[in-house]
Structures are given as C-alpha cells and as structure tokens.
Design a protein around this motif. Structure first.
Motif, PDB file in Angstrom:
ATOM      1  N   PHE A   1     -13.235 -12.149 -11.200  1.00 34.40           N
ATOM      2  CA  PHE A   1     -12.499 -10.960 -11.611  1.00 34.40           C
ATOM      3  C   PHE A   1     -13.233 -10.293 -12.771  1.00 34.40           C
ATOM      4  CE2 PHE A   1      -9.356 -13.699  -9.642  1.00 34.40           C
ATOM      5  CZ  PHE A   1      -8.668 -12.824  -8.819  1.00 34.40           C
ATOM      6  N   ILE A   2     -13.445  -8.985 -12.673  1.00 40.35           N
ATOM      7  CA  ILE A   2     -14.080  -8.213 -13.739  1.00 40.35           C
ATOM      8  C   ILE A   2     -13.037  -7.223 -14.261  1.00 40.35           C
ATOM      9  CG2 ILE A   2     -15.880  -6.554 -14.333  1.00 40.35           C
ATOM     10  CD1 ILE A   2     -16.324  -8.909 -11.400  1.00 40.35           C
ATOM     11  N   THR A   3     -12.745  -7.320 -15.553  1.00 44.48           N
ATOM     12  CA  THR A   3     -11.702  -6.471 -16.130  1.00 44.48           C
ATOM     13  C   THR A   3     -11.951  -6.301 -17.624  1.00 44.48           C
ATOM     14  OG1 THR A   3      -9.305  -6.160 -16.253  1.00 44.48           O
ATOM     15  CG2 THR A   3     -10.140  -8.385 -16.645  1.00 44.48           C
ATOM     16  N   GLN A   4     -11.222  -5.397 -18.241  1.00 39.81           N
ATOM     17  CA  GLN A   4     -11.439  -5.125 -19.657  1.00 39.81           C
ATOM     18  C   GLN A   4     -10.852  -6.209 -20.549  1.00 39.81           C
ATOM     19  OE1 GLN A   4     -10.510  -1.176 -20.952  1.00 39.81           O
ATOM     20  NE2 GLN A   4     -11.555  -0.195 -19.233  1.00 39.81           N
ATOM     21  N   ASN A   5      -9.726  -6.747 -20.151  1.00 38.89           N
ATOM     22  CA  ASN A   5      -9.043  -7.715 -20.997  1.00 38.89           C
ATOM     23  C   ASN A   5      -8.540  -8.875 -20.150  1.00 38.89           C
ATOM     24  OD1 ASN A   5      -7.066  -9.036 -22.770  1.00 38.89           O
ATOM     25  ND2 ASN A   5      -7.300  -7.225 -24.060  1.00 38.89           N
TER      26      ASN A   5
ATOM     27  N   PHE B   1     -14.467  -8.910  -7.922  1.00 41.01           N
ATOM     28  CA  PHE B   1     -13.361  -7.957  -7.869  1.00 41.01           C
ATOM     29  C   PHE B   1     -13.384  -7.140  -9.158  1.00 41.01           C
ATOM     30  CE2 PHE B   1      -8.941  -7.586  -5.894  1.00 41.01           C
ATOM     31  CZ  PHE B   1      -8.756  -6.316  -6.405  1.00 41.01           C
ATOM     32  N   ASP B   2     -14.070  -5.979  -9.131  1.00 39.95           N
ATOM     33  CA  ASP B   2     -14.143  -5.120 -10.310  1.00 39.95           C
ATOM     34  C   ASP B   2     -12.825  -4.367 -10.495  1.00 39.95           C
ATOM     35  OD1 ASP B   2     -15.212  -4.009 -12.539  1.00 39.95           O
ATOM     36  OD2 ASP B   2     -16.657  -2.716 -11.504  1.00 39.95           O
ATOM     37  N   GLU B   3     -12.561  -3.989 -11.765  1.00 42.08           N
ATOM     38  CA  GLU B   3     -11.302  -3.313 -12.121  1.00 42.08           C
ATOM     39  C   GLU B   3     -10.116  -4.124 -11.597  1.00 42.08           C
ATOM     40  OE1 GLU B   3     -11.195  -0.870 -14.142  1.00 42.08           O
ATOM     41  OE2 GLU B   3     -13.322  -0.330 -14.178  1.00 42.08           O
ATOM     42  N   ALA B   4     -10.093  -5.406 -11.939  1.00 45.02           N
ATOM     43  CA  ALA B   4      -9.106  -6.330 -11.381  1.00 45.02           C
ATOM     44  C   ALA B   4      -7.676  -5.969 -11.749  1.00 45.02           C
ATOM     45  CB  ALA B   4      -9.410  -7.751 -11.844  1.00 45.02           C
ATOM     46  N   HIS B   5      -7.490  -5.235 -12.837  1.00 44.84           N
ATOM     47  CA  HIS B   5      -6.120  -4.889 -13.236  1.00 44.84           C
ATOM     48  C   HIS B   5      -5.419  -4.058 -12.179  1.00 44.84           C
ATOM     49  CE1 HIS B   5      -8.456  -1.342 -14.448  1.00 44.84           C
ATOM     50  NE2 HIS B   5      -7.343  -0.666 -14.297  1.00 44.84           N
ATOM     51  N   LEU B   6      -6.194  -3.351 -11.337  1.00 42.56           N
ATOM     52  CA  LEU B   6      -5.571  -2.531 -10.294  1.00 42.56           C
ATOM     53  C   LEU B   6      -4.817  -3.387  -9.279  1.00 42.56           C
ATOM     54  CD1 LEU B   6      -8.452   0.024  -9.624  1.00 42.56           C
ATOM     55  CD2 LEU B   6      -6.365   0.389 -10.948  1.00 42.56           C
TER      56      LEU B   6
ATOM     57  N   LEU C   1       0.817  -1.199   0.000  1.00 41.15           N
ATOM     58  CA  LEU C   1       0.000   0.000   0.000  1.00 41.15           C
ATOM     59  C   LEU C   1       0.861   1.264   0.000  1.00 41.15           C
ATOM     60  CD1 LEU C   1      -2.760   1.386   0.274  1.00 41.15           C
ATOM     61  CD2 LEU C   1      -2.621   1.021   2.728  1.00 41.15           C
ATOM     62  N   LEU C   2       1.976   1.235   0.741  1.00 40.29           N
ATOM     63  CA  LEU C   2       2.844   2.401   0.867  1.00 40.29           C
ATOM     64  C   LEU C   2       3.928   2.462  -0.197  1.00 40.29           C
ATOM     65  CD1 LEU C   2       3.321   2.368   4.762  1.00 40.29           C
ATOM     66  CD2 LEU C   2       1.720   3.752   3.423  1.00 40.29           C
ATOM     67  N   GLU C   3       4.025   1.415  -1.029  1.00 41.65           N
ATOM     68  CA  GLU C   3       5.047   1.343  -2.078  1.00 41.65           C
ATOM     69  C   GLU C   3       6.455   1.482  -1.489  1.00 41.65           C
ATOM     70  OE1 GLU C   3       3.666   4.563  -4.651  1.00 41.65           O
ATOM     71  OE2 GLU C   3       2.828   3.072  -5.998  1.00 41.65           O
TER      72      GLU C   3
ATOM     73  N   SER D   1      -7.740   6.419  -5.086  1.00 38.93           N
ATOM     74  CA  SER D   1      -6.586   5.822  -4.402  1.00 38.93           C
ATOM     75  C   SER D   1      -6.536   4.350  -4.780  1.00 38.93           C
ATOM     76  CB  SER D   1      -6.710   5.984  -2.880  1.00 38.93           C
ATOM     77  OG  SER D   1      -6.857   7.327  -2.512  1.00 38.93           O
ATOM     78  N   PRO D   2      -6.145   4.048  -6.019  1.00 44.08           N
ATOM     79  CA  PRO D   2      -6.240   2.665  -6.516  1.00 44.08           C
ATOM     80  C   PRO D   2      -5.441   1.666  -5.697  1.00 44.08           C
ATOM     81  CG  PRO D   2      -4.915   4.033  -7.996  1.00 44.08           C
ATOM     82  CD  PRO D   2      -5.576   4.946  -7.035  1.00 44.08           C
ATOM     83  N   ARG D   3      -4.337   2.101  -5.121  1.00 42.92           N
ATOM     84  CA  ARG D   3      -3.548   1.164  -4.320  1.00 42.92           C
ATOM     85  C   ARG D   3      -4.270   0.796  -3.033  1.00 42.92           C
ATOM     86  NH1 ARG D   3       1.410  -0.707  -5.243  1.00 42.92           N
ATOM     87  NH2 ARG D   3       1.501   0.661  -7.046  1.00 42.92           N
ATOM     88  N   LEU D   4      -4.940   1.768  -2.439  1.00 38.11           N
ATOM     89  CA  LEU D   4      -5.740   1.483  -1.247  1.00 38.11           C
ATOM     90  C   LEU D   4      -6.897   0.554  -1.600  1.00 38.11           C
ATOM     91  CD1 LEU D   4      -6.491   1.957   1.717  1.00 38.11           C
ATOM     92  CD2 LEU D   4      -7.720   4.019   0.992  1.00 38.11           C
ATOM     93  N   TYR D   5      -7.516   0.779  -2.737  1.00 43.45           N
ATOM     94  CA  TYR D   5      -8.620  -0.066  -3.201  1.00 43.45           C
ATOM     95  C   TYR D   5      -8.171  -1.514  -3.379  1.00 43.45           C
ATOM     96  CZ  TYR D   5     -11.898  -2.028  -6.646  1.00 43.45           C
ATOM     97  OH  TYR D   5     -12.772  -2.838  -7.330  1.00 43.45           O
ATOM     98  N   ALA D   6      -7.081  -1.707  -4.118  1.00 39.62           N
ATOM     99  CA  ALA D   6      -6.601  -3.058  -4.377  1.00 39.62           C
ATOM    100  C   ALA D   6      -6.134  -3.739  -3.097  1.00 39.62           C
ATOM    101  CB  ALA D   6      -5.462  -3.016  -5.397  1.00 39.62           C
ATOM    102  N   THR D   7      -5.451  -2.994  -2.239  1.00 39.71           N
ATOM    103  CA  THR D   7      -4.937  -3.578  -1.000  1.00 39.71           C
ATOM    104  C   THR D   7      -6.080  -3.982  -0.080  1.00 39.71           C
ATOM    105  OG1 THR D   7      -2.982  -2.161  -1.181  1.00 39.71           O
ATOM    106  CG2 THR D   7      -3.376  -3.225   0.934  1.00 39.71           C
ATOM    107  N   PHE D   8      -7.122  -3.154  -0.009  1.00 39.97           N
ATOM    108  CA  PHE D   8      -8.267  -3.494   0.824  1.00 39.97           C
ATOM    109  C   PHE D   8      -8.926  -4.795   0.356  1.00 39.97           C
ATOM    110  CE2 PHE D   8     -12.936  -3.382   0.668  1.00 39.97           C
ATOM    111  CZ  PHE D   8     -13.186  -3.683   1.993  1.00 39.97           C
TER     112      PHE D   8
END
Length: 517
Positions: free
Chosen positions: A306-310, A272-277, A130-132, A238-245
């Motif tokens: 997983f829901i994603t574009q590709n 898990f929408d926007e799974a690429h994140l 989350l903090l990179e 805050s995509p990193r917070l979203y994915a980490t959560f």
C-alpha cells in the motif's frame, strides 16, 4: 544480501544497508510519506528489484511518472551527478542504468491495452460499492444476479444489467413473493447510478474480451518479471471506479491462484497507490473483504504493498499485516498531525541510536526510516536510510515513446477489439419478441373465433322463405337492411358476451337457474 532487493542505507548518521528479502516479500508492505518526499522513487526501485528477480509486478501510475521504467536512465542527464554521489555514500558500487519490460494498461483503452471484466465477475458486492447503493438497492441487485444465474442469462456488460433490471421491475409483483419487496423507486435509482457510471466511462470497463490474469504474470525472454503499469491519471477522476477495480483484481487473484505456502520469492507483487481511496467511506463489509484478501493472499504467493501519505489511512487490522515498511517524512503542524506521527512511530521496532518519531520528521527528500522483515519473519530494527537511485528513467515517457512500447507488446490486438456475444440483453429481447408474437397470434385467433361465432349466429337467425304479399325488389332491400343491422347487432352481442360484462350476465343467468331449482 543474496535473494534480496537493495533499498539503500549507508552514510553518516545512517545504519546498515537495507534489503527487502524476497522470501518475505509476500508478507506485504507499506510505503508512506507526505507529498514530495520520495514515495514514487521508492516505488520505482522496488518495481525494478522485483522485475530483476523474475517477479511480475502490477502498479498504478497516478501521475504518469512511472512510465519511465520502460527506458534506461541517461548518464548525460542532470540527475546523473547526484545519483553517483548518493551511490558513493551508500556503497552501491555495481549501479548501472537499465530498462525493464513494461506493459501499459488503461481501463479506457487510451494509454495502454484495454482492461475489461464482466458484470458477473465483478459481483453484486463490489458493484454495489461502486454505485454507492443503499441496503435495499443492494438487495435488489443481488436478486438480479441470482435470477441471471438461475435462468442462464450471462451478465457481461452494463447493457445486460440494465435490461435485466427492467425485466425485474416489470415482474416485481411475482418476484416479490419469492425474494422480498422490489420497489420501482429502488430499481430506478440503480438505473440512474448505472447511467452515471456509463457516462464516466465505466461502460468501457465491462464487457469482453475479459482480462486473463495470466497476462499479468509474464516474464520476458531474459526471465525478468513484467511490470504492468495501469494508467490511472484519468481514472483518478473516478476514485470509486479506481478503488473497486483494484479490489476486484485482488479478489480475482485470490480466487484463481493456487496455494504455494512460503515461496522463495513472490509469484506476483501488487502495488496499490493512493491506498486511502480504497478505505475512505468504505462500509465495514468491504473493509472486512480487503482484510480477508490481504490476510489470505499471502499463501498464494502474492505480495500487496500500500502506498499512501499517512499510515493512518490504512485500517489497523490491515496495517498490522504489513511487515515491510518504508516511511518517508511526515509533517506535524497540528495536534492531529502529531498524534498520527506518534502512532506511525509506535508501529516500528525501536532503535536505541535515535528517536523514531523525530527521525520521521527530520528525514529529507529521498530519505526514509525503514524496517524490513528478517529471519523467521521478525521485523527488523528501524533504520534511517538513504534510498538508492533508480536504474530506469526518473520521469515519464513522451507520447511517441509510450506508443512504441504499446505497439511492440506481444498482447497488441488481443484486447483492443470489443466482443458482444449473446447475453442477458439479447436473451431478454428475444423473449420480448416471442411474447409479442404470441400475443399477436392469440389476438388473431380470438378475432377469427369471433368471426366464426358471428357467422354461425347470423346463419341461425336468418329466414330465407319468400315473403307473401311483397314485391321481390322490396323484399331484397328489406332483407339487405335487415341483414346488415342484424350482423352489426350480432357482432356487438358476441363481443359483449365474450367480454367481462357478458361473463357477468351469463353467470347471473346461470346463477338464477340454479337458484330456481
């Protein structure tokens, strides 16, 4: 099909009706397609189907559209006629509009019940993601968590972690002997990252009362599974917070749920929408963690979709575990697009009636190529499918409608008030106060000892007999000046002897004495 969720099918140039078998729903799935091709509707009908079967659902609502699950569709709406036309094509004769039980959640506590977890539950690996953090900074974070466990200091919120890092920095010399090098620069870098996270609203996520997983796995009075909708429109900033959560939530489910083998239907389904994140720029250790959870959580009765574009957004090792697939249209305008399209087509079981690659390009909005697991978990032959209409509203709720659902929730009031119990920040503050008090007492005792030594010194040097040949008044004045000067010299001498220079003098004298002997 009994014990299955109707997806769609039928009509000219289309195959048989497609069902998602509940017995294989915990073997995960994929919903993919370009923007505007119908992924949200597919997600909505899957959530409806699982809820109707008594399976709780967790999904993230990136655009706010999925809040319509809480109210029934409108027979007088403009979409009613197209819905009825499609139902006739696919043979969906028992279609009715309906609402479903919904609980709204929001990490920021604005559009739903607040969601919190503790810093300790998040753990150093996910927090570093989350903090990179760099490898060295992640090492220091692991040291901090280890010290918190060893010394009984609960890490509940960001304030606790910030206070502990300050203590680690102040005691780095002693700690480095045991745990390895701890640099002030690395500690400072972590503190700056925590400050950024705090400014982005991350401080609301850490604390108590922490989320109880049982509250995500409820059913209503009619036995329908609760659809837990996470408001993710602001969270996407805050995509990193979203994915980490979401990864933390998966990990918690994996650790706490018991083994159930292959149940008749899942215990819980996670979208898990926007799974690429989750996978963009993710370190290998984190991708391995996702793969491990996805592989093993199936035996806990949890299905992950997983829901994603590709499909290329999902690593191959994880993609291979996704048995149920709904592929909406992909566009192929560049060589890279054509390569990804070819790869997506190759993951399906061929149908001799059509070319899968061409079908993926040709399907329109609300259509898809689908493949569902069949008996013994064998992937079904790919089929072109018309997706059925949703029974709930296709579109978002208004503000008052959302508020009414939140106010009617049985969880209202459980998580809204933040609790700040005794934890690392308070423990370290008390330790600092006690250390300051002890230092003050030691200083006072030292000053008292100096005063005692000075009085003894002055008492030993004074001559109290009458001076011969001098008047008493002169003698008194002389003694007064002498005593004042003597006291000052004595006090200075005592302080010097008690200090570093004095110790060196004493050591020199004693050394000389020993040498002379």
């Amino acid at each position: 099909m009994e014990n299955g969720i109707f997806i769609g099918g039928g009509g000219e140039n289309y195959g048989e009706k497609q069902y998602l078998a509940l017995g294989y729903a915990n073997r995960h799935g994929l919903v993919a397609g370009a923007t505007g091709t119908g992924k949200t509707v597919t997600l909505q009908i899957l959530a409806e189907g699982f809820s109707a079967a008594g399976v709780p659902v967790i999904l993230s609502d990136v655009k706010g559209d999925l809040s319509g699950l809480a109210v029934a569709g409108d027979p007088a709406g403009k979409l009613h006629a197209p819905f009825m036309e499609r139902n006739a094509k696919i043979g969906f004769d028992d279609f009715t509009y309906d609402r479903f039980p919904v609980t709204f959640w929001d990490l920021f506590g604005e559009q739903g019940h607040p969601i919190r977890t503790t810093v300790a539950d998040m753990g150093p690996l996910l927090l570093s993601r989350l903090l990179e953090l760099s490898e060295a900074q992640e090492g220091i974070l692991n040291i901090a968590f280890r010290l918190a466990d060893e010394q009984g200091m609960p890490l509940l919120d960001l304030e606790d972690l910030q206070a502990l890092l300050v203590w680690v920095g102040e005691n780095r010399e002693d700690l480095s002997l045991r745990y390895g090098n701890i640099s002030v620069q690395s500690v400072g870098a972590i503190q700056r990252r925590l400050l950024v996270l705090e400014n982005q609203g991350g401080a609301d996520f850490f604390g108590e009362p922490a989320l109880e997983l049982a509250d995500l796995m409820r059913t209503d009075a009619d036995g329908r599974g609760m659809i837990n909708i996470l408001a993710a429109d602001r969270l996407m900033g805050s995509p990193r917070l979203y994915a980490t959560f979401l990864l933390w939530l998966l990990s918690e489910l994996f650790e706490e749920l018991p083994e159930v083998g292959d149940p008749d239907k899942p215990k819980l389904v996670f979208f898990f929408d926007e799974a690429h994140l989750l996978f963009d720029d993710a370190p290998k250790a984190l991708v391995d963690k996702v793969e491990q959870v996805a592989r093993l959580i199936r035996s806990k009765g949890v299905g992950v979709y997983f829901i994603t574009q590709n499909p290329a957004d999902v690593p191959e090792d994880i993609l291979g575990q996704l048995g149920n697939r709904v592929q909406h249209a992909l566009r192929a305008f560049t060589a890279k697009d054509r390569k990804e399209l070819r790869m997506a087509a190759e993951t399906y079981r061929d149908n001799p009636r059509f070319d899968t690659e061409e079908a993926i390009m040709q399907v329109g909005v609300g259509e898809a190529v689908t493949s569902m697991l069949q008996k013994k978990g064998v992937p079904g032959m790919v089929e072109r499918t018309l997706i059925r209409p949703p029974a709930s509203r296709l579109g978002p709720l208004s503000g008052p409608e959302r508020r009414a659902v939140i106010d009617a929730s049985t969880l209202k009031g459980k998580y809204e008030t933040r609790v700040d119990r005794d934890s690392a920040a308070e423990i370290l503050a008390r330790r600092a106060e006690e250390a300051a008090r002890a230092a003050a007492e030691a200083e006072a005792a030292e000053e008292e000892a100096e005063d005692v030594t000075l009085r003894e010194f002055n008492a030993g040097r004074r001559y109290t007999a009458d001076r011969v040949g001098r008047s008493s008044s002169r003698s008194t004045r002389s003694n007064s000046r002498g005593d004042t000067l003597g006291e000052a010299l004595g006090k200075a001498l005592v302080k010097e002897l008690r200090g570093t220079t004095g110790r060196r003098i004493v050591r020199g004298i004693l050394g000389g004495l020993f040498k002379s002997r």
